[in-house]
Design an enzyme around this catalytic site. Structure first.
Site: not given
Ligand code: AMP
Length: 306
Positions: A206-207, A209, A237
């Site tokens: 997270g914040e 690193g 992502d």
């Molecule tokens: P992150 O903040 O990088 O962990 O990812 C957030 C994104 O993950 C959001 O845009 C969600 O739509 C997607 N997401 C949340 N839960 C899941 C899941 N169980 N499977 C796949 N994608 C997900």
């Protein structure tokens, strides 16, 4: 070099201490695609959406040269929906809703033009789908990168182990690394995760690193100290997408180049968190990215001799 990414293309509803959104564009594949597009990498997405998904979002992705031939539309179905609420420190969140909808019976189809992609990014998704995509490639990609989360560890452990065994790089957060390995120390956790398959283990903090582990070596980067963090959704992502796209663009799969990829991924993620959803990532320029990478350099370089 080509990058193929599989993951969710979704609706998200997000609540942070600064505000709340209705259903907005989200999903792991969306963030990965946008991060890759900002780096001008050739990228294709594999996903599934329902008939409720606005054409405008698809047009936006296409306008950024993201290939969406592999995004299937199930007209009578509903798009994946996720809703989350962040705590005051923004480092942790509660998932309020996960509606799999069209993802429940997702049978991924690889567009012919990306079946030979050099890098495959298995975005956070059901491990059975991740496995299916890997098996449907016309040849094994030069590098397979996997992202996952606690949701899949809780629900689909055995399948997750199967796909992890087939990947080169895994990116997970610290809490998930501990869950996956049963170890509290992240160094020990990484060692255990190496034995499951991946030669490269990336632990996101997270914040604070991220850490990269490979053959007994460790590389650490901070996250950029930002004045304003508005919404951390998609940071993981975006990080993974920036990293995968940089590796794709350079075609260099060495530890030294993965260090650079970590910096690029982190710089890219620093934009995502500045606004709700994908809005900020959609208009990142090359110059802005260069600026952030320079900030990283300044933050971490010193000339101490002893
Ligand atoms: P992150 O903040 O990088 O962990 O990812 C957030 C994104 O993950 C959001 O845009 C969600 O739509 C997607 N997401 C949340 N839960 C899941 C899941 N169980 N499977 C796949 N994608 C997900």
């Amino acid at each position: 070099m080509k990058l193929l990414a599989v993951g969710t293309v979704a609706f998200d509803a997000i609540e942070t201490p600064f505000g709340k959104t209705d259903k907005i564009l989200g999903g792991a594949a969306t963030y990965i695609g946008l991060a890759a597009s900002a780096l001008e990498a050739e990228v294709g997405l594999v996903s599934v959406i329902g008939g409720d998904f606005p054409q405008g979002y698809l047009d936006m992705l296409t306008s950024k040269n993201i290939n969406i031939d592999g995004v299937e539309i199930i007209k009578e179905g509903k798009t994946f929906f996720w809703s989350g609420k962040y705590h005051n420190d923004l480092n942790s969140r509660d998932t309020l809703v996960t509606e799999l909808n069209v993802l429940e019976n997702f049978n991924p189809k690889i567009p012919a033009s990306f079946a030979d992609a050099d890098v495959l990014m298995l975005g956070n998704l059901h491990p059975a789908v991740q496995l299916a995509v890997l098996e449907r490639m016309s040849q094994r990609p030069k590098m397979v990168i996997l992202d996952t989360m606690n949701f899949w560890m809780d629900l689909t452990w055995d399948l997750l182990m199967e796909v992890i065994a087939k990947t080169d790089v895994i990116t997970i957060n610290d809490e998930e690394a501990r869950q996956l390995s049963g170890e509290y120390s992240l160094v020990k956790a990484a060692q255990k995760i190496h034995t499951l398959g991946p030669k490269f283990v990336i632990i996101k903090k997270g914040e604070h690193g991220a850490l990269l582990f490979h053959e007994g070596k460790i590389f650490a980067i901070p996250a950029l100290p930002l004045e304003e963090v508005f919404d951390p959704t998609g940071a993981g992502d975006t990080f993974a997408g920036g990293l995968a796209a940089y590796i794709t663009k350079t075609g260099d799969f060495s530890f030294d180049n993965l260090k650079n990829a970590l910096i690029v991924g982190s710089a890219m993620a620093s934009f995502t968190v500045e606004k709700f959803g994908t809005v900020r990532l959609e208009d990142v320029t090359k110059e802005e990215l260069k600026g952030r990478i320079n900030q990283f350099r300044e933050l971490t370089t010193f000339e101490l001799t002893m």
